[in-house]
Design a protein around this motif. Structure first.
Motif, PDB file in Angstrom:
ATOM      1  N   ALA A 105       0.898  -1.147   0.180  1.00  0.00           N
ATOM      2  CA  ALA A 105      -0.157   0.002  -0.168  1.00  0.00           C
ATOM      3  C   ALA A 105       0.723   1.234   0.036  1.00  0.00           C
ATOM      4  N   CYS A 106       1.813   1.484   0.786  1.00  0.00           N
ATOM      5  CA  CYS A 106       2.858   2.656   0.967  1.00  0.00           C
ATOM      6  C   CYS A 106       3.808   2.524   0.014  1.00  0.00           C
ATOM      7  N   ARG A 107       4.191   1.360  -0.683  1.00  0.00           N
ATOM      8  CA  ARG A 107       4.845   1.479  -1.645  1.00  0.00           C
ATOM      9  C   ARG A 107       6.333   1.472  -1.180  1.00  0.00           C
ATOM     10  N   CYS A 108       6.606   1.261   0.076  1.00  0.00           N
ATOM     11  CA  CYS A 108       7.985   1.207   0.496  1.00  0.00           C
ATOM     12  C   CYS A 108       8.230   0.134   1.588  1.00  0.00           C
ATOM     13  N   ALA A 109       9.321  -0.418   1.690  1.00  0.00           N
ATOM     14  CA  ALA A 109       9.926  -1.424   2.714  1.00  0.00           C
ATOM     15  C   ALA A 109       9.292  -1.118   4.064  1.00  0.00           C
ATOM     16  N   GLN A 110       9.182  -2.317   4.869  1.00  0.00           N
ATOM     17  CA  GLN A 110       8.796  -2.077   6.316  1.00  0.00           C
ATOM     18  C   GLN A 110       9.732  -2.924   7.214  1.00  0.00           C
ATOM     19  N   ASP A 111       9.975  -2.239   8.352  1.00  0.00           N
ATOM     20  CA  ASP A 111      10.694  -2.937   9.390  1.00  0.00           C
ATOM     21  C   ASP A 111       9.628  -3.528  10.357  1.00  0.00           C
ATOM     22  N   VAL A 112       9.942  -4.666  10.824  1.00  0.00           N
ATOM     23  CA  VAL A 112       8.895  -5.364  11.709  1.00  0.00           C
ATOM     24  C   VAL A 112       9.626  -5.806  13.071  1.00  0.00           C
ATOM     25  N   ARG A 113       9.129  -5.315  14.146  1.00  0.00           N
ATOM     26  CA  ARG A 113       9.724  -5.756  15.468  1.00  0.00           C
ATOM     27  C   ARG A 113       8.710  -6.212  16.458  1.00  0.00           C
ATOM     28  N   LYS A 114       9.064  -7.035  17.223  1.00  0.00           N
ATOM     29  CA  LYS A 114       8.077  -7.395  18.263  1.00  0.00           C
ATOM     30  C   LYS A 114       8.585  -6.502  19.511  1.00  0.00           C
ATOM     31  N   PHE A 115       7.257  -6.301  20.193  1.00  0.00           N
ATOM     32  CA  PHE A 115       7.480  -5.499  21.477  1.00  0.00           C
ATOM     33  C   PHE A 115       7.855  -6.505  22.646  1.00  0.00           C
ATOM     34  N   MET A 116       8.593  -6.215  23.529  1.00  0.00           N
ATOM     35  CA  MET A 116       8.858  -7.020  24.505  1.00  0.00           C
ATOM     36  C   MET A 116       7.582  -6.810  25.455  1.00  0.00           C
ATOM     37  N   TYR A 117       7.437  -8.210  26.055  1.00  0.00           N
ATOM     38  CA  TYR A 117       6.056  -8.412  26.826  1.00  0.00           C
ATOM     39  C   TYR A 117       6.492  -7.833  28.299  1.00  0.00           C
ATOM     40  N   ASP A 118       5.675  -7.147  28.877  1.00  0.00           N
ATOM     41  CA  ASP A 118       5.565  -6.582  30.085  1.00  0.00           C
ATOM     42  C   ASP A 118       4.367  -6.593  30.817  1.00  0.00           C
ATOM     43  N   PRO A 119       4.139  -7.689  31.918  1.00  0.00           N
ATOM     44  CA  PRO A 119       2.939  -7.704  32.528  1.00  0.00           C
ATOM     45  C   PRO A 119       2.306  -6.622  33.137  1.00  0.00           C
ATOM     46  N   ASP A 120       3.207  -5.860  33.602  1.00  0.00           N
ATOM     47  CA  ASP A 120       3.050  -4.533  34.694  1.00  0.00           C
ATOM     48  C   ASP A 120       2.698  -3.352  33.369  1.00  0.00           C
ATOM     49  N   ALA A 121       3.149  -3.442  32.330  1.00  0.00           N
ATOM     50  CA  ALA A 121       2.689  -2.423  31.417  1.00  0.00           C
ATOM     51  C   ALA A 121       1.474  -2.264  30.744  1.00  0.00           C
ATOM     52  N   VAL A 122       0.919  -3.544  31.056  1.00  0.00           N
ATOM     53  CA  VAL A 122      -0.544  -3.781  30.345  1.00  0.00           C
ATOM     54  C   VAL A 122      -1.719  -3.858  31.207  1.00  0.00           C
TER      55      VAL A 122
END
Length: 122
Positions: A105-122
């Motif tokens: 859609a955006c016609r450009c490469a994408q970087d994909v990163r997983k967020f660290m899980y922190d049970p106290d932040a959610v």
């Protein structure tokens, strides 16, 4: 489920002719709507830089640990983020599928990163 950041660098869409931008915007919004309908979209948006329009001005700044504010990106930054798309999906494979849709859609490469899980932040 896990949160993934799908992003692209500032300037990654500069190769797109101005006349094509409305079509690119429509395609990007369609991917956002598809992700909303699928219940996986957490947030999506582009970042503004160096604009003369005060309604949108948001130049980068660094706030140090002592509270000192310096205009501009962090000195060690190699690039600035131009846009983000955050999804909450069960697997990395699904995150990559959404990144592929955004890239097309955006016609450009994408970087994909997983967020660290922190049970106290959610």
């Amino acid at each position: 489920m896990a949160l993934y950041l799908i992003s692209f660098e500032k300037g990654a869409m500069d190769h797109i002719p101005e006349g094509d931008l409305p079509e690119v915007g429509k395609a990007g919004h369609a991917v956002c709507q598809e992700a909303k309908d699928a219940g996986v979209l957490v947030y999506s948006g582009g970042l503004m830089y160096d604009t003369d329009d005060e309604r949108y001005a948001a130049d980068p700044a660094v706030v140090e640990t002592d509270g000192t504010v310096t205009d501009g990106p962090y000195p060690e930054s190699k690039e600035l983020i131009g846009g983000v798309f955050i999804v909450d999906v069960p697997t990395r494979g699904e995150a990559l599928e959404w990144a592929s849709k955004v890239a097309v859609a955006c016609r450009c490469a994408q970087d994909v990163r997983k967020f660290m899980y922190d049970p106290d932040a959610v």
